[in-house]
Design an enzyme around this catalytic site. Structure first.
Site, PDB file in Angstrom:
ATOM      1  N   ASP A  51       0.846  -1.205   0.000  1.00 26.56           N
ATOM      2  CA  ASP A  51       0.000   0.000   0.000  1.00 26.56           C
ATOM      3  C   ASP A  51       0.881   1.255   0.000  1.00 26.56           C
ATOM      4  O   ASP A  51       0.849   2.045   0.942  1.00 26.56           O
ATOM      5  CB  ASP A  51      -0.968   0.002   1.198  1.00 26.56           C
ATOM      6  CG  ASP A  51      -0.265   0.025   2.548  1.00 26.56           C
ATOM      7  OD1 ASP A  51       0.909  -0.402   2.621  1.00 26.56           O
ATOM      8  OD2 ASP A  51      -0.876   0.488   3.538  1.00 26.56           O
TER       9      ASP A  51
ATOM     10  N   ASP B 237       6.749   1.161   1.944  1.00 21.03           N
ATOM     11  CA  ASP B 237       6.432   0.198   0.885  1.00 21.03           C
ATOM     12  C   ASP B 237       7.261   0.495  -0.366  1.00 21.03           C
ATOM     13  O   ASP B 237       7.706  -0.420  -1.064  1.00 21.03           O
ATOM     14  CB  ASP B 237       4.956   0.289   0.482  1.00 21.03           C
ATOM     15  CG  ASP B 237       4.008   0.066   1.637  1.00 21.03           C
ATOM     16  OD1 ASP B 237       3.493  -1.039   1.798  1.00 21.03           O
ATOM     17  OD2 ASP B 237       3.789   1.038   2.399  1.00 21.03           O
TER      18      ASP B 237
ATOM     19  N   ASN C 284      -2.436   2.824   3.495  1.00 20.69           N
ATOM     20  CA  ASN C 284      -1.889   4.159   3.736  1.00 20.69           C
ATOM     21  C   ASN C 284      -2.714   5.224   3.010  1.00 20.69           C
ATOM     22  O   ASN C 284      -2.803   6.366   3.462  1.00 20.69           O
ATOM     23  CB  ASN C 284      -0.435   4.218   3.281  1.00 20.69           C
ATOM     24  CG  ASN C 284       0.482   3.448   4.209  1.00 20.69           C
ATOM     25  OD1 ASN C 284       0.288   3.450   5.418  1.00 20.69           O
ATOM     26  ND2 ASN C 284       1.476   2.777   3.648  1.00 20.69           N
TER      27      ASN C 284
ATOM     28  N   THR D 185       2.852  -6.085   2.784  1.00 19.95           N
ATOM     29  CA  THR D 185       3.351  -4.958   3.596  1.00 19.95           C
ATOM     30  C   THR D 185       2.250  -3.926   3.827  1.00 19.95           C
ATOM     31  O   THR D 185       2.542  -2.765   4.117  1.00 19.95           O
ATOM     32  CB  THR D 185       4.581  -4.292   2.933  1.00 19.95           C
ATOM     33  OG1 THR D 185       4.191  -3.750   1.675  1.00 19.95           O
ATOM     34  CG2 THR D 185       5.723  -5.271   2.764  1.00 19.95           C
TER      35      THR D 185
ATOM     36  N   PHE E  43      -0.918  -0.590  12.578  1.00 25.54           N
ATOM     37  CA  PHE E  43      -1.793  -0.091  11.513  1.00 25.54           C
ATOM     38  C   PHE E  43      -2.271  -1.191  10.555  1.00 25.54           C
ATOM     39  O   PHE E  43      -3.477  -1.315  10.294  1.00 25.54           O
ATOM     40  CB  PHE E  43      -1.069   1.015  10.728  1.00 25.54           C
ATOM     41  CG  PHE E  43      -1.862   1.554   9.576  1.00 25.54           C
ATOM     42  CD1 PHE E  43      -2.884   2.458   9.779  1.00 25.54           C
ATOM     43  CD2 PHE E  43      -1.591   1.147   8.279  1.00 25.54           C
ATOM     44  CE1 PHE E  43      -3.631   2.956   8.720  1.00 25.54           C
ATOM     45  CE2 PHE E  43      -2.326   1.627   7.209  1.00 25.54           C
ATOM     46  CZ  PHE E  43      -3.348   2.541   7.428  1.00 25.54           C
ATOM     47  N   ASN E  44      -1.358  -1.969   9.987  1.00 24.09           N
ATOM     48  CA  ASN E  44      -1.752  -2.939   8.948  1.00 24.09           C
ATOM     49  C   ASN E  44      -2.761  -3.953   9.483  1.00 24.09           C
ATOM     50  O   ASN E  44      -3.699  -4.342   8.778  1.00 24.09           O
ATOM     51  CB  ASN E  44      -0.536  -3.692   8.404  1.00 24.09           C
ATOM     52  CG  ASN E  44       0.343  -2.819   7.532  1.00 24.09           C
ATOM     53  OD1 ASN E  44      -0.094  -1.777   7.048  1.00 24.09           O
ATOM     54  ND2 ASN E  44       1.579  -3.232   7.344  1.00 24.09           N
TER      55      ASN E  44
ATOM     56  N   HIS F  35       9.696   0.442   8.028  1.00 22.29           N
ATOM     57  CA  HIS F  35       9.178  -0.890   8.359  1.00 22.29           C
ATOM     58  C   HIS F  35       9.269  -1.922   7.231  1.00 22.29           C
ATOM     59  O   HIS F  35       9.824  -2.999   7.400  1.00 22.29           O
ATOM     60  CB  HIS F  35       7.687  -0.788   8.723  1.00 22.29           C
ATOM     61  CG  HIS F  35       7.339   0.279   9.691  1.00 22.29           C
ATOM     62  ND1 HIS F  35       7.402   0.094  11.053  1.00 22.29           N
ATOM     63  CD2 HIS F  35       6.887   1.550   9.525  1.00 22.29           C
ATOM     64  CE1 HIS F  35       7.003   1.185  11.678  1.00 22.29           C
ATOM     65  NE2 HIS F  35       6.683   2.084  10.767  1.00 22.29           N
ATOM     66  N   ASP F  36       8.622  -1.608   6.106  1.00 19.44           N
ATOM     67  CA  ASP F  36       8.244  -2.658   5.156  1.00 19.44           C
ATOM     68  C   ASP F  36       9.405  -3.410   4.498  1.00 19.44           C
ATOM     69  O   ASP F  36       9.314  -4.636   4.322  1.00 19.44           O
ATOM     70  CB  ASP F  36       7.324  -2.073   4.076  1.00 19.44           C
ATOM     71  CG  ASP F  36       5.967  -1.685   4.640  1.00 19.44           C
ATOM     72  OD1 ASP F  36       5.584  -2.222   5.699  1.00 19.44           O
ATOM     73  OD2 ASP F  36       5.292  -0.853   4.017  1.00 19.44           O
TER      74      ASP F  36
HETATM   75  C1  BDR Z   1       2.864  -0.055   8.578  1.00 17.68           C
HETATM   76  O1  BDR Z   1       1.802   0.861   8.376  1.00 17.68           O
HETATM   77  C2  BDR Z   1       2.026   1.635   7.241  1.00 17.68           C
HETATM   78  O2  BDR Z   1       1.782   2.992   7.494  1.00 17.68           O
HETATM   79  C3  BDR Z   1       3.442   1.381   6.805  1.00 17.68           C
HETATM   80  O3  BDR Z   1       3.539   1.413   5.381  1.00 17.68           O
HETATM   81  C4  BDR Z   1       3.745   0.016   7.355  1.00 17.68           C
HETATM   82  O4  BDR Z   1       3.385  -0.999   6.450  1.00 17.68           O
HETATM   83  C5  BDR Z   1       3.555   0.311   9.879  1.00 17.68           C
HETATM   84  O5  BDR Z   1       2.654   0.227  10.933  1.00 17.68           O
HETATM   85 CA    CA Z   2       2.828  -0.539   4.154  1.00 21.13          CA
END
Ligand code: BDR
Ligand code: CA
Length: 326
Positions: free
Chosen positions: A10, A15, A39, A134, A175-176, A249-250
């Site tokens: 996303d 990402d 996102n 991701t 979040f994801n 993160h991703d």
């Molecule tokens: C995740 O949430 C998104 O905002 C980032 O792309 C990542 O995948 C981190 O919590």
């Molecule tokens: Ca992401």
């Protein structure tokens, strides 16, 4: 043999770096990119995937749009877009106009939807494929629900999401996973080997000013773009979370596929909280084995951040980027 991969994402600043790393490194064969709302809306995340590929000179990787929202619709009061982190476009920061002029990226959107592209890629590839989600897990859960037999064509699922500690969107939830807890529950329970890189791991890879300076020193069109992305990402992470430097993160998922020694893993039982008043979307990770539940996932723990950033900088160097349009 390179690891055959489908990246389900996303984009999203981090990402975008997962796409770059997967496309650049010879240990990964990036077969397809599927997109999902997270996102930003799926229209924007799909455009952003095309933008990133165009800007990095990544050609021939099909990009298909997937779910516009979670499996069971929106939960009341839950933030479903990360506009506060990734901006109104989902990839705020760079001025994309020098890259594309007034128009759209030349890299096309595949006419198939994400589900069809996932099915075609899994059935058409000679070996089982690794799925790398991701973003929210809606596309992957939809695939597992619609085509349960295709689990035989999936080697493993290596995802960014959740946390063995705290959340980032609520105190408990990342979040994801929070975007689609039911989808995450299906993925963690599907029987395919799952490796989870949650916030406890990804918060160890911060894009410090030293990292940004290494990218800037490459002096390519793509490195300039990456610096602009990271500069924006740093500003929102500072504002929202008070972080000195933002966690990327991703791409930790892809880095693990390239060099498994970069992140230590432990096996643990993971359950997704679906009903908690304050904890919906939390990944409950039984690191101490106190539940008696059988482990159903590998959990990323300690990260070699230096090794990770070496891979990212090398990927940006190798790709170089498409020349800017006048
Ligand atoms: C995740 O949430 C998104 O905002 C980032 O792309 C990542 O995948 C981190 O919590
Ligand atoms: Ca992401």
């Amino acid at each position: 043999m390179p690891v055959p991969v489908i990246l389900d994402c996303d984009p999203g600043h981090d990402d975008a770096f997962a796409i770059l790393l997967a496309a650049a490194h010879p240990s990964v064969d990036l077969l397809a990119i599927t997109t999902v709302a997270g996102n930003q809306s799926v229209e924007k995340t799909t455009l952003n995937a095309r933008r990133v590929c165009e800007a990095a000179g990544i050609r021939g990787v099909p990009i298909a749009a997937g779910a516009a929202g979670p499996l069971h619709g929106r939960s009341e009061g839950v933030q479903l877009l990360a506009e506060n982190i990734h901006g109104g476009s989902g990839l705020d920061g760079p001025d994309w106009r020098p890259t594309f002029g007034a128009g759209e990226p030349a890299v096309p959107q595949d006419p198939r939807d994400a589900l069809a592209l996932l099915v075609d890629t899994l059935t058409g590839h000679p070996a089982p494929v690794t799925l790398v989600p991701t973003g929210p897990l809606t596309n992957i859960a939809t695939l597992l629900l619609a085509y349960p037999r295709l689990t035989a064509r999936i080697e493993r699922i290596v995802l960014m999401g959740g946390s063995a500690e705290r959340g980032n969107t609520t105190p408990a939830a990342e979040f994801n996973i929070l975007c689609d807890p039911e989808a995450a529950d299906i993925v963690f329970g599907c029987g395919v080997p799952v490796t989870m890189f949650g916030l406890n791991a990804t918060h160890q890879v911060r894009a410090t000013p030293e990292v940004v300076a290494r990218l800037a020193a490459l002096g390519t069109p793509l490195s300039r773009l990456c610096v602009e992305l990271l500069t924006y990402f740093a500003s929102t992470y500072r504002e929202v979370y008070g972080f000195d430097a933002p966690p990327l993160h991703d791409p930790l998922t892809v880095a693990h596929l390239i060099d498994p020694s970069l992140v230590s893993l432990v096996r643990a039982a993971v359950r997704v909280e679906l009903t908690g008043t304050w904890t919906r979307g939390a990944t409950v990770v039984d690191l101490d084995g106190v539940t008696g539940l059988a482990p159903n996932a590998e959990i990323g723990m300690e990260v070699d951040a230096g090794g990770f950033w070496d891979l990212i900088v090398e990927a940006v160097r190798v790709l170089g980027g498409a020349p800017e349009r006048p």
